[in-house]
Write a protein that holds these residues in place. Structure first.
Motif, PDB file in Angstrom:
ATOM      1  N   GLU A  65       0.832  -1.209   0.000  1.00 44.52           N
ATOM      2  CA  GLU A  65       0.000   0.000   0.000  1.00 44.52           C
ATOM      3  C   GLU A  65       0.863   1.254   0.000  1.00 44.52           C
ATOM      4  O   GLU A  65       1.831   1.343   0.766  1.00 44.52           O
ATOM      5  CB  GLU A  65      -0.835  -0.026   1.274  1.00 44.52           C
ATOM      6  CG  GLU A  65      -1.732   1.159   1.487  1.00 44.52           C
ATOM      7  CD  GLU A  65      -2.424   1.072   2.854  1.00 44.52           C
ATOM      8  OE1 GLU A  65      -3.602   1.401   2.913  1.00 44.52           O
ATOM      9  OE2 GLU A  65      -1.771   0.685   3.853  1.00 44.52           O
ATOM     10  N   ALA A  66       0.490   2.231  -0.812  1.00 43.99           N
ATOM     11  CA  ALA A  66       1.222   3.499  -0.839  1.00 43.99           C
ATOM     12  C   ALA A  66       0.407   4.542  -1.589  1.00 43.99           C
ATOM     13  O   ALA A  66      -0.657   4.243  -2.143  1.00 43.99           O
ATOM     14  CB  ALA A  66       2.596   3.304  -1.507  1.00 43.99           C
ATOM     15  N   ALA A  67       0.933   5.763  -1.591  1.00 35.99           N
ATOM     16  CA  ALA A  67       0.327   6.842  -2.386  1.00 35.99           C
ATOM     17  C   ALA A  67       1.441   7.762  -2.856  1.00 35.99           C
ATOM     18  O   ALA A  67       2.509   7.832  -2.230  1.00 35.99           O
ATOM     19  CB  ALA A  67      -0.683   7.623  -1.542  1.00 35.99           C
ATOM     20  N   GLY A  68       1.192   8.450  -3.955  1.00 36.84           N
ATOM     21  CA  GLY A  68       2.213   9.352  -4.476  1.00 36.84           C
ATOM     22  C   GLY A  68       1.734  10.054  -5.735  1.00 36.84           C
ATOM     23  O   GLY A  68       0.525  10.131  -5.994  1.00 36.84           O
ATOM     24  N   VAL A  69       2.717  10.531  -6.520  1.00 40.30           N
ATOM     25  CA  VAL A  69       2.413  11.330  -7.704  1.00 40.30           C
ATOM     26  C   VAL A  69       2.911  10.590  -8.948  1.00 40.30           C
ATOM     27  O   VAL A  69       4.058  10.126  -8.978  1.00 40.30           O
ATOM     28  CB  VAL A  69       3.106  12.713  -7.606  1.00 40.30           C
ATOM     29  CG1 VAL A  69       2.824  13.551  -8.848  1.00 40.30           C
ATOM     30  CG2 VAL A  69       2.651  13.445  -6.345  1.00 40.30           C
ATOM     31  N   VAL A  70       2.061  10.502  -9.959  1.00 37.43           N
ATOM     32  CA  VAL A  70       2.426   9.813 -11.200  1.00 37.43           C
ATOM     33  C   VAL A  70       3.543  10.588 -11.896  1.00 37.43           C
ATOM     34  O   VAL A  70       3.441  11.798 -12.111  1.00 37.43           O
ATOM     35  CB  VAL A  70       1.200   9.684 -12.140  1.00 37.43           C
ATOM     36  CG1 VAL A  70       1.613   9.096 -13.488  1.00 37.43           C
ATOM     37  CG2 VAL A  70       0.120   8.837 -11.482  1.00 37.43           C
ATOM     38  N   GLU A  71       4.616   9.858 -12.238  1.00 33.62           N
ATOM     39  CA  GLU A  71       5.788  10.493 -12.841  1.00 33.62           C
ATOM     40  C   GLU A  71       5.879  10.212 -14.334  1.00 33.62           C
ATOM     41  O   GLU A  71       6.324  11.047 -15.114  1.00 33.62           O
ATOM     42  CB  GLU A  71       7.036   9.955 -12.147  1.00 33.62           C
ATOM     43  CG  GLU A  71       8.164  10.923 -12.115  1.00 33.62           C
ATOM     44  CD  GLU A  71       9.387  10.313 -11.441  1.00 33.62           C
ATOM     45  OE1 GLU A  71       9.809  10.860 -10.425  1.00 33.62           O
ATOM     46  OE2 GLU A  71       9.897   9.301 -11.937  1.00 33.62           O
ATOM     47  N   SER A  72       5.481   9.010 -14.736  1.00 35.80           N
ATOM     48  CA  SER A  72       5.425   8.719 -16.170  1.00 35.80           C
ATOM     49  C   SER A  72       4.404   7.611 -16.430  1.00 35.80           C
ATOM     50  O   SER A  72       4.102   6.828 -15.517  1.00 35.80           O
ATOM     51  CB  SER A  72       6.804   8.329 -16.718  1.00 35.80           C
ATOM     52  OG  SER A  72       7.284   7.198 -16.054  1.00 35.80           O
ATOM     53  N   VAL A  73       3.879   7.585 -17.632  1.00 39.28           N
ATOM     54  CA  VAL A  73       2.857   6.586 -17.961  1.00 39.28           C
ATOM     55  C   VAL A  73       3.297   5.793 -19.190  1.00 39.28           C
ATOM     56  O   VAL A  73       3.938   6.329 -20.093  1.00 39.28           O
ATOM     57  CB  VAL A  73       1.463   7.214 -18.219  1.00 39.28           C
ATOM     58  CG1 VAL A  73       0.987   8.010 -17.019  1.00 39.28           C
ATOM     59  CG2 VAL A  73       1.461   8.064 -19.463  1.00 39.28           C
ATOM     60  N   GLY A  74       2.953   4.510 -19.200  1.00 36.39           N
ATOM     61  CA  GLY A  74       3.296   3.646 -20.320  1.00 36.39           C
ATOM     62  C   GLY A  74       2.249   3.717 -21.424  1.00 36.39           C
ATOM     63  O   GLY A  74       1.256   4.451 -21.329  1.00 36.39           O
ATOM     64  N   GLU A  75       2.523   2.917 -22.463  1.00 36.85           N
ATOM     65  CA  GLU A  75       1.649   2.896 -23.639  1.00 36.85           C
ATOM     66  C   GLU A  75       0.223   2.471 -23.275  1.00 36.85           C
ATOM     67  O   GLU A  75       0.021   1.562 -22.446  1.00 36.85           O
ATOM     68  CB  GLU A  75       2.243   1.848 -24.586  1.00 36.85           C
ATOM     69  CG  GLU A  75       2.057   2.127 -26.047  1.00 36.85           C
ATOM     70  CD  GLU A  75       2.630   0.949 -26.832  1.00 36.85           C
ATOM     71  OE1 GLU A  75       3.862   0.751 -26.759  1.00 36.85           O
ATOM     72  OE2 GLU A  75       1.819   0.233 -27.459  1.00 36.85           O
ATOM     73  N   GLY A  76      -0.737   3.151 -23.866  1.00 36.67           N
ATOM     74  CA  GLY A  76      -2.133   2.722 -23.749  1.00 36.67           C
ATOM     75  C   GLY A  76      -2.788   3.076 -22.425  1.00 36.67           C
ATOM     76  O   GLY A  76      -3.933   2.679 -22.180  1.00 36.67           O
ATOM     77  N   VAL A  77      -2.091   3.844 -21.575  1.00 39.40           N
ATOM     78  CA  VAL A  77      -2.702   4.204 -20.283  1.00 39.40           C
ATOM     79  C   VAL A  77      -3.667   5.367 -20.503  1.00 39.40           C
ATOM     80  O   VAL A  77      -3.298   6.390 -21.068  1.00 39.40           O
ATOM     81  CB  VAL A  77      -1.619   4.599 -19.248  1.00 39.40           C
ATOM     82  CG1 VAL A  77      -2.249   5.229 -18.007  1.00 39.40           C
ATOM     83  CG2 VAL A  77      -0.787   3.383 -18.876  1.00 39.40           C
TER      84      VAL A  77
END
Ligand code: NDP
Length: 326
Positions: A65-77
């Motif tokens: 379990e955790a929380a944070g900030v999205v730094e990069s996204v992969g294909e199709g997200v």
């Protein structure tokens, strides 16, 4: 290659087997995201996995379990973008500065909920949510027994059962913990280190009837008392084993005891698809945002001091939630 600090279970054992190591972080693949983790939630499942009760080949990065900030996204997200704040509850390998995981595992965090609270609330919050809404749906007027009522899941169960109109009886291991459960709304709290016959105390509080449901995450030490506290046709939701696993049980005993129900639920089966995850996670975070649900963060530890956090948790010295900060 990007690297990150991560909390590793080097072999099965006690908190001494935990080690902070540098690990390589892959680029997010199709359908995945990479998150800069702000806070990690400590849970009992980490203990079962570290000890090997739930076997996982070692070494492994621990934490679900955790929380944070999205730094990069992969294909199709789709549906999640760089900069979004997100939280999750069921992804092994979460105790790290950077985590790569499926976008489908993420729950968006509303502006009104800070990242630490989100990390603290997901796993225990969704657990309390499924227990009171789905395993045994608490109705107004129900009598409910919550063991370890000042603990992480316990505090949330007390509040959610009260909000649904139940009379709540809690148990706790110290008077200070009992006060905490009362402050969150428990109508009665039994100190089960002082009162040896918990079921008799419950019968007295329910005028001989017994409770409709027992939420028992303590296990071995409380199981018999939980059964003996139920009204006929009542349900024991045995959702954990903080004191050890319950030994094999003769089902025939449920008959004379009152045609009782016993279930051994787990969160994974109650967030069976994305829709259910977003419903439960969303309701928990909204209740926090609206001030209807209080999440107590009682300890924050750097990753390097994780051993201390688990010694406190396993030593019954904690209330509410512990966080690790990477
Ligand atoms: P808690 O914060 O509740 O900590 C455990 C508490 O259990 C202790 O503080 C203590 O409270 C009580 N306890 C009683 N006997 C023991 C013992 N011998 N050793 C340690 N603790 C003891 O933990 P969590 O809220 O994280 O988890 C509670 C339970 O819920 C665990 O069993 C966990 O596995 C389970 N769980 C199950 C899930 C599921 O889906 N099935 C999901 C999440 C959690 P006191 O001093 O008051 O007795």
């Amino acid at each position: 290659m990007t690297t990150t600090t991560a909390l590793v279970v080097t072999r099965n054992g006690g908190p001494e087997v935990l080690e902070v190591q540098q690990r390589e972080v892959p680029e997010p693949g199709a359908g995945e995201v990479r998150v800069r983790v702000g806070a990690c939630g400590v849970n009992f499942i980490d203990v079962y996995q570290r000890e090997g009760v739930y076997p996982i080949p070692t070494p492994f990065v621990v934490g679900s379990e955790a929380a944070g900030v999205v730094e990069s996204v992969g294909e199709g997200v789709t549906g999640v973008a760089v900069g979004d704040r997100v939280a999750w509850a069921m992804h092994l390998g979460s105790f790290a500065g950077l985590a790569v995981l499926p976008a489908a595992a993420l729950v968006p965090v509303p502006d009104a909920v800070d990242t630490e609270t989100a990390a603290a609330a997901m796993l225990q919050g969704m657990t309390a949510h499924y227990l009171v809404t789905s395993t045994y749906a608490v109705q107004p007027g129900d009598r409910v027994l919550v063991h370890a009522a000042a603990g992480g899941v316990g505090q949330l169960l007390v509040q959610m059962a009260k909000e649904r109109g139940a009379t709540v009886i809690g148990t706790a291991g110290t008077d200070a913990k009992a006060d905490k459960a009362r402050a969150l709304g428990a109508d009665h709290v039994i100190n089960y280190r002082q009162v040896t016959d918990v079921a008799a105390a419950v019968r007295e509080l329910t005028v001989g009837v017994g409770v409709d449901v027992v939420y028992d995450g303590v296990g071995k030490d409380t199981f018999e008392g939980s059964l003996a506290s139920l009204r006929p046709r009542g349900m024991l939701a045995l959702f954990g084993a903080a004191s050890g696993q319950v030994p094999p049980f003769d089902l025939q005993r449920l008959n004379p005891a009152g045609s009782l129900f016993v279930t051994r639920p787990t969160l994974g089966h109650y967030v069976s698809d994305r829709e259910e995850l977003l419903w439960r996670g969303g309701e928990v975070l909204d209740a926090i945002a609206q001030g209807r649900l209080h999440v107590e963060v009682s300890g924050r530890y750097p990753l390097a001091d994780a051993g201390m956090a688990y010694r406190d948790l396993e030593g019954r010295r904690t209330t509410g939630k512990l966080l690790l900060i990477p």
